[in-house]
Design a protein around this motif. Structure first.
Motif, PDB file in Angstrom:
ATOM      1  N   THR A 136       1.161   3.249   6.589  1.00 51.30           N
ATOM      2  CA  THR A 136       0.481   3.905   7.712  1.00 51.30           C
ATOM      3  C   THR A 136       0.478   5.430   7.594  1.00 51.30           C
ATOM      4  O   THR A 136       1.063   6.132   8.414  1.00 51.30           O
ATOM      5  CB  THR A 136       1.129   3.487   9.048  1.00 51.30           C
ATOM      6  N   PRO A 137      -0.210   5.997   6.597  1.00 49.81           N
ATOM      7  CA  PRO A 137      -0.227   7.457   6.446  1.00 49.81           C
ATOM      8  C   PRO A 137      -1.230   8.129   7.373  1.00 49.81           C
ATOM      9  O   PRO A 137      -2.266   7.554   7.723  1.00 49.81           O
ATOM     10  CB  PRO A 137      -0.644   7.647   4.991  1.00 49.81           C
ATOM     11  N   GLU A 141      -0.782  12.914   4.668  1.00 52.21           N
ATOM     12  CA  GLU A 141       0.080  12.019   3.891  1.00 52.21           C
ATOM     13  C   GLU A 141      -0.738  11.181   2.916  1.00 52.21           C
ATOM     14  O   GLU A 141      -0.346  10.979   1.760  1.00 52.21           O
ATOM     15  CB  GLU A 141       0.874  11.122   4.844  1.00 52.21           C
ATOM     16  N   LEU A 142      -1.881  10.684   3.376  1.00 45.72           N
ATOM     17  CA  LEU A 142      -2.730   9.873   2.499  1.00 45.72           C
ATOM     18  C   LEU A 142      -3.185  10.686   1.293  1.00 45.72           C
ATOM     19  O   LEU A 142      -3.185  10.199   0.157  1.00 45.72           O
ATOM     20  CB  LEU A 142      -3.933   9.348   3.284  1.00 45.72           C
ATOM     21  N   GLU A 148      -7.256   6.859  -0.702  1.00 43.52           N
ATOM     22  CA  GLU A 148      -7.459   5.475  -0.291  1.00 43.52           C
ATOM     23  C   GLU A 148      -7.218   4.476  -1.416  1.00 43.52           C
ATOM     24  O   GLU A 148      -6.995   3.284  -1.166  1.00 43.52           O
ATOM     25  CB  GLU A 148      -8.877   5.311   0.264  1.00 43.52           C
ATOM     26  N   VAL A 158      -3.619  -0.425   3.903  1.00 41.65           N
ATOM     27  CA  VAL A 158      -3.356   0.949   4.329  1.00 41.65           C
ATOM     28  C   VAL A 158      -4.079   1.188   5.647  1.00 41.65           C
ATOM     29  O   VAL A 158      -5.287   0.952   5.748  1.00 41.65           O
ATOM     30  CB  VAL A 158      -3.847   1.958   3.273  1.00 41.65           C
ATOM     31  N   ALA A 160      -5.238   4.066   7.493  1.00 41.40           N
ATOM     32  CA  ALA A 160      -5.470   5.507   7.363  1.00 41.40           C
ATOM     33  C   ALA A 160      -5.719   6.068   8.758  1.00 41.40           C
ATOM     34  O   ALA A 160      -6.788   5.886   9.331  1.00 41.40           O
ATOM     35  CB  ALA A 160      -6.663   5.761   6.453  1.00 41.40           C
TER      36      ALA A 160
END
Length: 253
Positions: A136-137, A141-142, A148, A158, A160
């Protein structure tokens, strides 16, 4: 009825807005039973992080083992990891669990902007993403984790999160290894009191998964919970204050 047993592996926030404190509140209000393995102690308030004391890795593992061996576990939430060594050790232990959903919130920076993970620890996040059911960024953070494509690279889902985006509407996107499965858009809630949003959402989702909800159901309930908590923020502190506690949220369960 036995409540879902949720093991929270995360740091302590002395100000009570995020970390273990927020996680336990969330799990309890959603009807789960929270257990903890504390990875770090922070001196923290709404203005920032004044100090961080990582817990030795063997003690982190001892806490995990105490919970799993006696009480058992239905889902795991991972938040702040105190060191790269701890990240690798936690990944090794959790990889031994059978069919237990794991939600990993890759905490790098606090809401106040304070750094909560060094470069070596962030590099070790790959081990945790590889065993996670959901990562869960937020937007920064992602980007730091590789974009992705981490969904396909680590064969995980994920979420996002769009909270750091610009404009009046924010969108969260659920990315599977090969497709975008679903997206949710809502109007931005105009408040500075957003401390603990990431911790709270990840714990809410983990609780839902531990209770037997499907992934999308758990995410949707978790998002509703966070939005209500934001609306109920009590306005504590002089900076990014904590969210409120939506007592009675079971109506959404």
């Amino acid at each position: 009825m036995t409540p879902a047993r949720i093991l929270i592996i995360a740091g302590s926030d002395s100000g009570g807005g995020a970390g273990i404190q927020a996680d336990l509140k969330t799990v309890t209000l959603l009807g789960g039973f929270g257990m903890t393995a504390i990875t770090a102690i922070t001196a923290q308030n709404t203005l920032g992080v004044q100090g961080v004391h990582p817990i030795p890795t063997d003690m982190v593992l001892a806490q995990i083992e105490s919970c799993i061996s006696d009480i058992g576990v239905d889902a795991v939430k991972i938040g702040m990891i105190g060191s790269a060594q701890a990240a690798h050790a936690v990944a090794d232990r959790l990889a031994q669990l059978d069919d237990v959903p794991i939600v990993f919130d890759p905490v790098m920076v606090a809401t106040s902007g304070s750094l909560l993970a060094d470069d070596a620890t962030i590099a070790a996040f790959e081990r945790l993403m590889a065993i996670a059911t959901l990562v869960t960024p937020n937007i920064p953070e992602l980007a730091a984790l590789g974009g992705e494509g981490i969904a396909a690279r680590f064969n995980t889902h994920v979420l996002a999160k769009g909270g750091h985006g610009e404009g009046p509407m924010l969108t969260d996107r659920l990315i599977a290894p090969d497709i975008v499965r679903k997206a949710w858009s809502n109007a931005r809630i105009d408040t500075p009191h957003t401390h603990g949003t990431g911790c709270t959402l990840a714990s809410a989702i983990a609780t839902g998964l531990g209770q037997g909800l499907e992934l999308i159901e758990a995410i949707e309930r978790g998002r509703k919970y966070v939005r209500e908590a934001l609306a109920l923020a009590p306005g504590l502190g002089s900076g990014h204050g904590p969210m409120g506690a939506p007592f009675g949220f079971h109506a959404y369960a």
